[in-house]
Structures are given as structure tokens and as C-alpha cells.
Design an enzyme around this catalytic site. Structure first.
Site, PDB file in Angstrom:
ATOM      1  CB  CYS A   1       5.302  37.812  42.781  1.00 58.61           C
ATOM      2  SG  CYS A   1       4.033  37.783  41.523  1.00 58.61           S
TER       3      CYS A   1
ATOM      4  CG  ASN B   1       0.430  35.450  45.146  1.00 59.69           C
ATOM      5  OD1 ASN B   1      -0.612  36.033  45.407  1.00 59.69           O
ATOM      6  ND2 ASN B   1       1.202  35.790  44.121  1.00 59.69           N
ATOM      7  CD  GLU B   2      -1.607  36.406  41.064  1.00 57.11           C
ATOM      8  OE1 GLU B   2      -0.590  36.377  40.353  1.00 57.11           O
ATOM      9  OE2 GLU B   2      -2.398  37.369  41.075  1.00 57.11           O
TER      10      GLU B   2
HETATM   11  O1  AHR Z   1      -0.076  43.171  42.960  1.00 54.30           O
HETATM   12  C1  AHR Z   1       0.989  42.940  42.099  1.00 54.30           C
HETATM   13  C2  AHR Z   1       1.115  41.469  41.696  1.00 54.30           C
HETATM   14  O2  AHR Z   1      -0.008  41.060  40.984  1.00 54.30           O
HETATM   15  C3  AHR Z   1       1.177  40.491  42.826  1.00 54.30           C
HETATM   16  O3  AHR Z   1       2.468  40.363  43.319  1.00 54.30           O
HETATM   17  C4  AHR Z   1       0.735  39.219  42.214  1.00 54.30           C
HETATM   18  O4  AHR Z   1       0.083  38.373  43.125  1.00 54.30           O
HETATM   19  C5  AHR Z   1      -0.213  39.664  41.126  1.00 54.30           C
HETATM   20  O5  AHR Z   1       0.036  39.036  39.940  1.00 54.30           O
END
Ligand code: AHR
Length: 820
Positions: free
Chosen positions: A257, A375-376
């Protein structure tokens, strides 16, 4: 009973086969067998297969790997306040400190600290102190480099007394002074050398004082201990040594994140993280603390270089947690930023950004093969990822056709090069899913398992979780044609109270010491014993198919998920007997709360927080047949109510969720040692806000019947899940040494004897090497016991083309028989 699995060689694009057998061991395990087919090599293992993932979470960079010891060095951490600094004023002296935004050292630093001292004398100097990240660590025989910008009001020219002291100021561990201050900003440096007799402490302070009255302005106050490879603005030595031992092939940076930010303004904006520290403004980090950006893009790349690892460059793609830039013209500036970033990483001195990197001190380009777009992005509710990925993909490929462009969620309109999958799960879930990629469609994109962990243990994993982690890695490695790379997350946690935002993390530390979790040691073992090519393995192990089958029993409870709710009139009866009647007016001492903001309000038990998985349990762990009745009302939020039965702990229960899946359904779920599955009754129900509902659940033996407003809604039978698999193995060959490497996990409480065979080699020496890790499932490593669970290197005796080997109970083993 025995189960036998044949694990054939797999060639690229070939059909998939089961690669492993997974069984649970009986109390006394019968011998099994394991044969490695060295003459039938399978998929190649990417040299970058084992890597690291990093972001600034849990004080991983600031307050962790980044060796800076001064916290709030630029006085930007807390608005108009000056957190982490205090005044030092002995009797007779007085000190005031305040932020001054006039005449900063640079626009990026913005403010300086004005310190006015009166009444200070040679015997009673006065000034300010910094308390670092959970204390300033001080070690014996250590040279610290202090630096700061300073200017002063007329009538004062110093000296400034610089020291490292104990928190109470009674002991000075090291001191120096700077002189010649003027009305103009100038950078001053001092060396603080501690003597050998100092006892290491995490609780020191950094002090700047004067022995006479005067007014001084300070900016960018810094203190570094010796750094890894002596780099200025560098990294902590003990943590780098730990990472070097993992032999990572790559670092995914900055992942998580942190790259996204919680809004557009707080994303990792690489151009603001390069160049002199004076020109880096810093930014609000995603995980609740401000980032200095002292650990900027170049420092991240040098980190890779120092470990002989490649960057996997995660780039900002327009998706922040609270905000999404839609594809098209609005996204173009972000696309250009990424093209510039790739040029900064890889361009030579003739390119615009390559030349900037050279000016920043690193003329040589860095290697780069993978760029990850965000990311995600499954979290992007606007559904724009497909088009955003495509926009970045085409722009990157046009200029850098050789780069592999990683997607963070499914993309349909083009085939992404690589897909990043993330997994955070319990031991039971991980062990049951080790074969996850066995059936992966090899025609699909290659997979990057860019975040994964078995999340049991806080702040670092238990040994049990680490066994599951080892089994998971075995499953990834043997699917090396589908899985290009993997990295565990999060990597680091500062173990000081209040420092972590994530429960289970690989490596822990305070200011002075660090330790690797059992999973860290296992990953060192696997990373240090990497093969070039997967070898097929056949194995056969005894299997216990019968799960222990006790009659379910347990407490009851209420809860919610991202929803504010209240419960009242809670009664548990057995036939005509009342087992429990909540007397909320008398207090809730008999309840156990897990997550959420719980209180008694207007005669009801109210949960007003927005966390997921809020739980409140009550009653007796031995309750079996009963009827639970209560009233429930939704106040606000995304879902509805959660009712718990057969509760043995926060990871062992039955839950009935009314208003599951975004308040659309009911669901009955069983969670057993963290592993959960739906076991029944899925009816369409939408919980209305503000209305009281009557809830009743009848439990008879294994049978559960759930009623809403007097109507039977769902039923289920509470039966134990089949046992999780416990034995896992894979093999590979190191093409440089021709060594055969066997990795195995025995996650059962009994040793497992195996008849081992190595086919397809002329002969095998009788002596080889083995590494074995054993421990108790709940064991953890810590600052106090850093090596409680760690591998031992032993001789492998009596090896040969066929030999007998015992895999201890709860063990991770790497065997390296010597093939001749
Ligand atoms: O690893 C912790 C968090 O988990 C990361 O920031 C995120 O990508 C995931 O949800």
C-alpha cells in the site's frame, strides 16, 4: 493406509501433474519412500525466484533499515508541534523551541527549529534532545556521524555541544562540539565516539546544548551509526547482514500500500525522493507515520546492488486507496513519470534521467527486467485497472520491449506478462493449499507471488506457521514453470510497542538488536540451496485419513465486520434451564472482546468501530446443547450481524453471518484452527438499518438451526475438517555443482522414516550435507531468544543411491547428497 504419488518431469507447456503428496501422520508413522528422478529434469527455476518485498510499514525503513537515528529530523512530522524533541533546561536556565517557517534551508525542508536559551552556563548547559525512534540506540566502541544545519542570532556564535546521553541525562556516552555559527545557514558535522565500556542501550538521547545564552535555528538534524558497506545516508548493518544471508534474487520495491498512498498526495512520488536530502520534502506514509524519503529511489536501488539483487520496480499507476486517476489523458502524466523512472533506473548518462542518476552519485545503470503496475488493484472499485494497465503496458513496451510488465489483478483485454498473487492465511489454510499452482493453466501469464505469509504469530511467525511457509515454498518451487518469483511480506517489524501496523512479519528488531523468525531461517535455508532445475519426485507416505472427532462444544458470541451493531436481551438456555443471561447494566467483565470498539450503551452491547472480524465471546467452553436468543440492531456499515457458536478461541468457532457478502446473504462458516469453510445455509437476506431483529440459534450435538424473526433461515452440521496434509517434498539440481537438493517438510508431531532413492545418477557418495530445523509448534524467536528455532547443519551419513532417512517431527529439512 498408504498414499502414493508419482511426480513426473514437467516440461514447459506440458500438461500438469500432481507434484506432491500431502498426508497427515499417525502417532507412529510407518516408513514411506521418496525417489528423485535426476534423469528427468523438469522446469528451470528462475535465478530470481527467491526475493524480498519491501515497503515502509512497521517502521521498516525510517526507524528500521534506514540507519538514521534522529526522528523528526526536519521538524515536519506533526504540523506545528515538535514531536520527539524536548528541551533540556537545568535549574537557572530556560529553553523554548518553536517552528519557524521563515528562511528555511530549502523549500523542501520548509521549516526550521528556533531554540532560544537563557541562563545557560558552563556548569549548567541547556538545549534540546531528540528521543529517536523509540529511543536513540547507543553501542560501545562505535563512531556516530552527527550533522545539522544551523544559524544563530547576533551575539551568539557557539559553541554547540553535541552529545549522546542516557535518557535521564545523567550519563554522557560521547560528546563533541561545533563552533563558528553565524547568521547564515551552514552545515556542521561532528563525530561522536563511544568508549568500549558503554553498555549497549536502546534508550539513549541525542542532545544539542549551549553553555551560554543565545538563539539558534536548526534544520535537518541527523545522526548515523556505521552503515552497511560504509555508505553515507546508508543502511543498518545487522539488518543488511540478515538480508544478505537470504541471498535474494530481487527486491520488490516499494511494494504494498506504500506505493499507492491513502490518497493521490501520499503516494510514493519517486522524483521527490532523489537528490540531496535538503531537497526531499518527505511525505505522509500510508501506514500512519511520515516518511523522510531519506530512503529514496536511489537508496532502494543501491540496497539491491549491495545484495546482488535486482529491483522489481513497483510503480505508481494512478490508484491510491482513496482516489483513482481514470485511464486516458488524465493518466498520461503518471505514465510519463514511470517512463522517466525506468530511464532513471536503466538509462545511461546520455539520457535525461540517467544523467540525473549519475549526478546523484551512481553513473552505472541498474539491471531491470520486471516492472509492476501498482499494487492490489483488485481494490479499485471503479474497475479501471484493465484500461490503466493497458495504457502503461503499451507505453512501457514501446520504449522497453524487453521488460516484463506485471499486473496486480486480472486483466482481460490483453494478456499480461506476469500476474502478482497475494496470500495471507492461517497454518491450516496454507497447508491445505500447497498444491495451489499444480493445476495452474500454463497458457496463462506467469505468476509472481509478490506477497505471502502464514499469519500466525505476532510480531513474527510461530514455528508452526513457518512449517506451513516452508511447505508453501516447496509448492511454489516445484511449480517453477508457472511461478516466476516469490517474496514473503512484510519483511520487517520494529518490535517496540506501538511500532507495528501488521501482525506477522519476517524479521524483528529494536534499536540495538535484531532477530530472524523461524520462517526467516527457513527462507535463508531455501534461498541458500536453490537449484537450477526441478527434478521430479515420487513419494509415498503413510496417511491417517481419520480426523479426531470430538462432539463440538464452546462459548457463544456476537460480532460484526466493518459494521456498527448492537445486541441486547442475550440469553442462553438448555431445556428449561438458563445457562446464561446477560446483565449488561452490571458490566461486561465476563465477556472477551477481540477487535472492535465495544461498550454498553442504552442497555445494549454496542460495537461502534469499523474493523473487520470484531468478536465478543461469553459463556462456557464446554457448552453443547443450547438455545441462544438475542435481539440485534444494525446502526450503520457494510454488512449485518455475526453470531458465534462452539467458540474455543478467536480462530476456532462456528459463525452465522446475517448480511454477509455486502449485506446480501446469510452464511454459516466453520473456522478450525484458522482454516475456514462454509458449512451450510446460504439464504438471501438484507439487514435493515435501525430495526431490531429477533435472533435464535438452536444447537443440538452437531446440528445447528438458525432463526431470524422466528423463521428458520439456515441449518448446518458441525463436523471436523479432514486433517491437513503434513508431508511435502521437492527436489532440484544445481547445474553449477550438479548437486541434488531435496527440500522436505514434516509438519506432523511424529518423525517420518523414508526410503530415499536417487535415480539417474551414476553414484552417490555416502556422506553429504543436511540442514534440519526442529522445534515446538508454538515456539517463536525474539530479541531475548533470537535462535530458539534455527537450522542445524549436519553430516548426511549413509547416503547412496538408496538410503533410509528419518525426517524429525515438526521439521524442515534440506538434504544435499553428493552425486558422483
Ligand atoms: O504486506 C502488508 C500489506 O498487505 C501490503 O501493503 C498490501 O499490499 C497487502 O494488503
Amino acid at each position: 493406509m498408504k498414499i502414493t504419488t508419482t511426480i513426473p518431469a514437467r516440461t514447459f507447456g506440458a500438461a500438469l501433474f500432481m507434484l506432491m503428496t500431502a498426508v497427515s501422520a499417525p502417532v507412529i508413522a510407518d516408513p514411506g519412500s521418496l525417489t528423485v528422478h535426476a534423469d528427468r529434469p523438469g522446469p528451470k527455476i528462475n535465478p530470481l525466484f527467491y526475493g524480498l518485498m519491501t515497503e515502509d510499514i512497521n517502521y521498516s525503513w525510517d526507524g528500521g533499515l534506514y540507519a538514521e537515528l534522529i526522528r523528526n529530523r526536519s521538524f515536519k512530522d506533526s504540523g506545528d508541534k515538535v514531536d520527539h524533541w524536548s528541551t533540556v533546561a537545568p535549574a537557572g536556565a530556560s529553553v523554548t523551541m518553536s517552528l519557524d517557517r521563515a528562511e528555511p534551508v530549502s523549500a523542501a525542508l520548509g521549516a526550521s527549529l528556533r531554540v532560544e536559551v537563557t541562563g545557560a552556563t558552563a556548569s549548567a548547559p541547556a538545549g534540546i534532545a531528540n528521543h529517536g525512534y523509540f529511543g536513540v540506540p547507543v553501542k560501545p566502541s562505535t563512531k556516530y556521524a552527527a550533522s545539522f544545519y544551523a544559524r544563530c542570532a547576533p551575539g551568539f556564535s557557539g559553541p554547540l555541544l553535541v552529545s549522546l546521553q542516557s535518557a535521564d541525562g545523567r550519563t554522557t556516552f560521547a560528546k563533541a562540539q561545533v563552533t563558528g555559527l553565524t547568521g547564515k545557514w551552514k552545515k556542521y558535522s561532528a563525530t561522536l565516539q563511544t568508549p568500549s565500556g558503554v553498555a549497549a542501550t536502546t534508550a539513549g538521547q541525542f542532545v544539542l546544548m549551549t553553555d551560554r545564552p543565545g538563539t539558534v535555528w536548526l534544520s535537518l538534524v541527523s545522526l548515523f551509526p556505521p552503515t552497511y558497506k560504509g555508505r553515507p545516508n546508508g543502511l543498518r548493518v545487522d539488518l543488511m547482514n540478515k538480508l544478505a544471508a537470504m541471498k535474494p534474487g530481487f527486491i520488490r520495491l516499494p511494494g504494498g500500500c506504500y506505493i499507492e498512498g491513502y490518497n493521490l498526495a501520499s503516494h510514493f512520488d519517486w522524483k521527490k525522493t532523489i537528490g540531496p536530502l535538503e531537497d526531499r520534502p518527505g511525505h505522509p506514509g500510508f501506514w500512519g507515520y511520515r516518511a523522510t524519503d531519506g530512503m529514496g529511489l536511489l537508496e532502494l536501488l543501491q540496497w539491491c546492488e549491495d545484495l546482488n539483487a535486482e529491483p522489481v520496480l513497483a510503480v505508481f499507476n494512478g490508484y491510491a486507496m482513496g482516489d483513482t486517476v481514470q485511464p486516458g489523458p488524465a493518466l498520461e502524466p503518471y505514465v510519463q513519470d514511470v517512463l522517466d523512472e525506468i530511464e532513471y533506473v536503466t538509462g545511461d548518462g546520455n539520457t535525461k534521467w540517467g544523467a540525473v542518476r549519475a549526478r546523484n552519485g551512481h553513473p552505472k545503470p541498474f539491471p531491470l527486467h520486471y516492472v509492476e503496475i501498482g499494487n492490489e488493484d483488485w481494490g479499485d472499485k471503479s474497475g479501471s485497472y484493465d484500461a490503466r494497465y493497458v495504457q502503461f503496458y503499451h507505453a512501457i513496451k514501446a520504449k522497453y520491449p524487453h521488460l516484463q510488465v506485471i499486473a496486480t489483478t486480472a486483466v482481460k483485454s490483453i494478456a499480461p506478462d506476469v500476474l502478482d498473487d497475494h496470500f495471507y492465511r492461517s497454518t491450516g489454510e496454507t497447508l491445505r493449499d500447497v498444491s495451489h499452482y499444480d493445476k495452474y493453466d500454463r497458457k496463462g501469464p506467469q505468476v509472481f507471488v509478490g506477497e505471502w505469509a502464514t499469519t500466525e504469530g505476532k510480531p513474527t511467525p510461530t514455528y508452526e506457521a513457518s512449517l506451513a511457509d516452508a511447505a508453501w515454498l516447496i509448492g511454489l518451487e516445484r511449480n517453477a514453470d508457472a511461478v516466476a518469483m516469490e517474496c514473503y511480506a512484510p519483511l520487517f517489524v520494529n518490535v517496540n510497542p506501538g511500532a507495528s501496523q501488521w501482525d506477522t512479519n519476517l524479521i524483528g528488531y529494536d534499536g540495538v538488536s535484531s532477530f530472524g523468525s523461524p520462517s526467516y531461517h527457513m527462507q535463508c535455508l531455501f534461498g541458500g540451496n536453490r537449484g537450477s532445475v526441478v527434478l521430479p519426485v515420487d513419494f509415498s507416505v503413510p496417511q491417517n485419513t481419520t480426523a479426531p472427532d470430538p462432539m463440538p462444544q464452546g462459548r457463544v458470541g456476537v460480532g460484526s465486520w466493518a459494521t456498527q451493531v448492537e445486541y441486547k436481551d442475550i440469553v442462553v438456555t438448555q431445556d428449561d434451564r438458563t445457562l446464561y443471561k446477560a446483565d449488561l447494566a452490571a458490566g461486561v467483565a465476563d465477556w472477551r472482546f477481540v477487535r472492535g470498539d465495544w461498550k454498553v450503551q442504552d442497555g445494549a452491547l454496542q460495537q461502534s468501530g469499523n474493523s473487520g472480524n470484531c468478536q465478543a465471546f461469553v459463556g462456557d467452553a464446554s457448552w453443547t446443547d443450547y438455545s441462544l436468543r438475542l435481539k440485534a440492531r444494525k446502526i450503520s456499515g457494510e454488512e449485518g450481524f455475526r453470531i458465534f457458536l462452539h467458540v474455543q478461541g478467536e480462530k476456532d468457532f462456528i459463525s452465522w453471518t446475517i448480511g454477509d457478502a455486502g449485506n446480501t446473504h446469510t452464511a454459516i462458516e466453520k473456522k478450525q484452527n484458522g482454516y475456514s469453510r462454509g458449512i451450510g445455509g446460504d439464504a438471501a437476506v438484507k439487514v435493515e438499518t435501525g430495526r431490531w431483529y429477533d435472533i435464535r440459534v438452536d444447537v443440538h450435538g452437531r446440528q445447528i438451526a438458525c432463526y431470524l424473526d422466528g423463521k428458520l433461515i439456515s441449518e448446518a452440521t458441525d463436523k471436523p475438517f479432514p486433517p491437513a496434509p503434513t508431508f511435502f517434498a521437492t527436489a532440484s539440481r544445481d547445474d553449477k555443482t550438479q548437486d541434488i537438493i531435496i527440500k522436505a517438510v514434516n509438519a506432523s508431531a511424529a518423525p517420518q522414516v523414508m526410503a530415499l532413492g536417487i535415480d539417474g545418477v551414476p553414484s552417490v557418495a555416502s556422506a553429504g550435507t543436511q540442514w534440519v530445523m526442529t522445534g515446538s509448534p508454538k515456539d517463536v524467536n525474539s530479541i531475548a531468544e533470537p535462535q530458539k528455532v534455527a537450522p542445524r547443519k549436519l553430516l548426511l551419513n549413509n547416503a547412496g543411491r538408496s538410503f533410509t532417512h528419518e525426517f524429525p517431527a515438526n521439521s524442515v529439512t534440506v538434504l544435499r547428497p553428493l552425486c558422483l
